[in-house]
Motif scaffolding. Structure first.
Motif, mmCIF file in Angstrom:
data_model
loop_
_atom_site.group_PDB
_atom_site.id
_atom_site.type_symbol
_atom_site.label_atom_id
_atom_site.label_comp_id
_atom_site.label_asym_id
_atom_site.label_seq_id
_atom_site.Cartn_x
_atom_site.Cartn_y
_atom_site.Cartn_z
ATOM 1 N N GLU A 1 0.734 -1.144 -0.050
ATOM 2 C CA GLU A 1 0.064 0.171 0.221
ATOM 3 C C GLU A 1 0.755 1.057 -0.053
ATOM 4 O OE1 GLU A 1 -2.809 0.019 3.238
ATOM 5 O OE2 GLU A 1 -1.257 -0.516 4.576
ATOM 6 N N LEU A 2 2.221 1.430 0.521
ATOM 7 C CA LEU A 2 2.874 2.231 0.719
ATOM 8 C C LEU A 2 3.629 2.574 -0.842
ATOM 9 C CD1 LEU A 2 4.786 4.294 1.981
ATOM 10 C CD2 LEU A 2 6.393 2.713 2.327
ATOM 11 N N LYS A 3 3.925 1.629 -1.637
ATOM 12 C CA LYS A 3 4.301 1.708 -2.979
ATOM 13 C C LYS A 3 3.160 2.177 -3.827
ATOM 14 C CE LYS A 3 7.871 -1.932 -3.224
ATOM 15 N NZ LYS A 3 8.171 -3.099 -3.863
ATOM 16 N N SER A 4 1.969 1.504 -3.613
ATOM 17 C CA SER A 4 0.763 1.986 -4.313
ATOM 18 C C SER A 4 0.463 3.528 -4.276
ATOM 19 C CB SER A 4 -0.462 1.377 -3.893
ATOM 20 O OG SER A 4 -1.534 1.655 -4.691
ATOM 21 N N LEU A 5 0.280 4.093 -2.865
ATOM 22 C CA LEU A 5 0.053 5.422 -2.687
ATOM 23 C C LEU A 5 1.268 6.406 -3.091
ATOM 24 C CD1 LEU A 5 -1.691 7.387 -1.293
ATOM 25 C CD2 LEU A 5 -0.459 6.907 0.886
ATOM 26 N N LEU A 6 2.602 5.754 -3.036
ATOM 27 C CA LEU A 6 3.404 6.713 -3.473
ATOM 28 C C LEU A 6 3.649 7.091 -5.035
ATOM 29 C CD1 LEU A 6 6.509 5.770 -1.186
ATOM 30 C CD2 LEU A 6 5.322 8.080 -1.131
ATOM 31 N N THR A 7 3.594 5.938 -5.541
ATOM 32 C CA THR A 7 3.215 5.820 -7.002
ATOM 33 C C THR A 7 2.210 6.716 -7.405
ATOM 34 O OG1 THR A 7 4.034 3.584 -7.247
ATOM 35 C CG2 THR A 7 2.859 4.535 -9.251
ATOM 36 N N GLU A 8 0.984 6.608 -6.827
ATOM 37 C CA GLU A 8 -0.153 7.620 -7.136
ATOM 38 C C GLU A 8 0.178 9.307 -6.991
ATOM 39 O OE1 GLU A 8 -4.743 7.169 -6.277
ATOM 40 O OE2 GLU A 8 -3.802 5.620 -5.410
ATOM 41 N N TRP A 9 0.911 9.462 -5.690
ATOM 42 C CA TRP A 9 1.117 10.817 -5.385
ATOM 43 C C TRP A 9 2.035 11.290 -6.317
ATOM 44 C CZ3 TRP A 9 5.799 13.093 -3.553
ATOM 45 C CH2 TRP A 9 5.458 14.213 -3.365
ATOM 46 N N VAL A 10 3.254 10.537 -6.931
ATOM 47 C CA VAL A 10 4.106 11.154 -7.697
ATOM 48 C C VAL A 10 3.352 11.524 -9.072
ATOM 49 C CG1 VAL A 10 6.079 10.390 -9.285
ATOM 50 C CG2 VAL A 10 6.208 9.655 -7.038
ATOM 51 N N ARG A 11 2.168 10.712 -9.403
ATOM 52 C CA ARG A 11 1.745 11.112 -10.759
ATOM 53 C C ARG A 11 0.649 12.219 -10.519
ATOM 54 N NH1 ARG A 11 -1.271 5.758 -11.606
ATOM 55 N NH2 ARG A 11 0.848 4.247 -11.571
ATOM 56 N N GLU A 12 0.229 12.385 -9.475
ATOM 57 C CA GLU A 12 -0.792 13.463 -9.180
ATOM 58 C C GLU A 12 -0.443 14.527 -8.283
ATOM 59 O OE1 GLU A 12 -4.849 12.305 -8.571
ATOM 60 O OE2 GLU A 12 -4.544 10.278 -9.593
ATOM 61 N N ARG A 13 0.381 14.233 -7.408
ATOM 62 C CA ARG A 13 1.095 15.333 -6.487
ATOM 63 C C ARG A 13 -0.241 15.867 -5.736
ATOM 64 N NH1 ARG A 13 5.190 15.720 -9.721
ATOM 65 N NH2 ARG A 13 4.555 17.430 -10.649
ATOM 66 N N ASP A 14 -1.279 15.118 -5.098
ATOM 67 C CA ASP A 14 -2.717 15.678 -4.653
ATOM 68 C C ASP A 14 -2.692 15.184 -3.216
ATOM 69 O OD1 ASP A 14 -5.094 16.277 -3.684
ATOM 70 O OD2 ASP A 14 -6.004 15.736 -5.739
ATOM 71 N N TYR A 15 -2.497 16.070 -2.141
ATOM 72 C CA TYR A 15 -2.399 15.623 -1.006
ATOM 73 C C TYR A 15 -3.561 14.997 -0.433
ATOM 74 C CZ TYR A 15 1.985 17.955 -0.553
ATOM 75 O OH TYR A 15 3.377 18.230 -0.752
ATOM 76 N N ARG A 16 -4.559 15.043 -1.055
ATOM 77 C CA ARG A 16 -6.056 14.545 -0.536
ATOM 78 C C ARG A 16 -5.840 13.192 -0.778
ATOM 79 N NH1 ARG A 16 -9.737 18.039 -4.445
ATOM 80 N NH2 ARG A 16 -7.973 17.726 -5.884
ATOM 81 N N LEU A 17 -4.929 12.488 -1.459
ATOM 82 C CA LEU A 17 -4.873 11.223 -1.683
ATOM 83 C C LEU A 17 -4.589 10.337 -0.218
ATOM 84 C CD1 LEU A 17 -2.628 11.067 -4.807
ATOM 85 C CD2 LEU A 17 -4.947 10.315 -4.732
ATOM 86 N N PHE A 18 -4.209 11.017 0.634
ATOM 87 C CA PHE A 18 -3.498 10.552 2.053
ATOM 88 C C PHE A 18 -4.590 10.482 2.777
ATOM 89 C CE2 PHE A 18 0.394 12.801 0.433
ATOM 90 C CZ PHE A 18 1.095 11.558 0.141
ATOM 91 N N ALA A 19 -5.834 11.107 2.675
ATOM 92 C CA ALA A 19 -7.047 11.136 3.343
ATOM 93 C C ALA A 19 -7.272 9.738 3.889
ATOM 94 C CB ALA A 19 -8.008 12.061 3.057
ATOM 95 N N ASP A 20 -7.440 8.876 2.999
ATOM 96 C CA ASP A 20 -7.811 7.490 3.316
ATOM 97 C C ASP A 20 -7.072 6.620 4.276
ATOM 98 O OD1 ASP A 20 -10.272 7.696 1.804
ATOM 99 O OD2 ASP A 20 -9.469 7.003 0.063
ATOM 100 N N TYR A 21 -5.769 7.185 4.372
ATOM 101 C CA TYR A 21 -4.667 6.702 5.070
ATOM 102 C C TYR A 21 -4.227 6.912 6.364
ATOM 103 C CZ TYR A 21 -4.157 4.129 0.525
ATOM 104 O OH TYR A 21 -4.159 3.587 -0.532
ATOM 105 N N GLU A 22 -5.229 8.247 6.915
ATOM 106 C CA GLU A 22 -4.957 8.532 8.169
ATOM 107 C C GLU A 22 -5.216 7.669 9.196
ATOM 108 O OE1 GLU A 22 -6.882 12.456 7.887
ATOM 109 O OE2 GLU A 22 -5.268 13.208 6.606
ATOM 110 N N PRO A 23 -4.658 8.147 10.407
ATOM 111 C CA PRO A 23 -5.214 6.983 11.596
ATOM 112 C C PRO A 23 -6.690 7.257 11.920
ATOM 113 C CG PRO A 23 -3.021 8.468 11.927
ATOM 114 C CD PRO A 23 -3.778 8.808 10.882
ATOM 115 N N GLU A 24 -7.198 6.290 12.390
ATOM 116 C CA GLU A 24 -8.580 6.519 12.650
ATOM 117 C C GLU A 24 -8.769 6.988 14.198
ATOM 118 O OE1 GLU A 24 -10.417 2.634 12.212
ATOM 119 O OE2 GLU A 24 -9.774 2.488 10.320
#
Length: 102
Positions: free
Chosen positions: A79-102
């Protein structure tokens, strides 16, 4: 995933990195920036790095700090690789919202 493996992975994505220890009693942090360093009058010592993400190793994986105070929960390798790959493509910090601690 070990630090060296993560660095190699980020290099394949075309990211620039700095590995440093901010405080003697803290683990090393990998600062990751993608894209050209912008021209800036920012008070940040290295212009452009305020737009970076910061990876810190945790017991259960790697967590990502971003913007001022956002932080993900520790992420497993895939999931780290997947998220970083997405972030590199889009550089949109909203991508991280689903991964914040509950």
């Amino acid at each position: 995933m070990r630090q060296a493996e993560l660095i190699r992975f980020l290099e394949t994505l075309g990211a620039d990195m700095v590995v440093r220890r901010y405080k003697p009693d803290e683990p090393e942090t990998i600062a990751v920036l993608v894209g050209r360093l912008p021209e800036s009058d920012s008070p940040v010592p290295i212009p452009g790095w305020e737009d970076a993400v910061y990876l810190q190793e945790a017991t259960a994986g790697w967590s990502i700090r971003y913007i001022q105070s956002g932080q993900t929960r520790p992420l497993k390798d895939e999931e780290l690789k997947s998220l970083l790959t997405e972030w590199v493509r889009e550089r949109d910090y909203r991508l991280f919202a689903d991964y914040e601690p509950e």
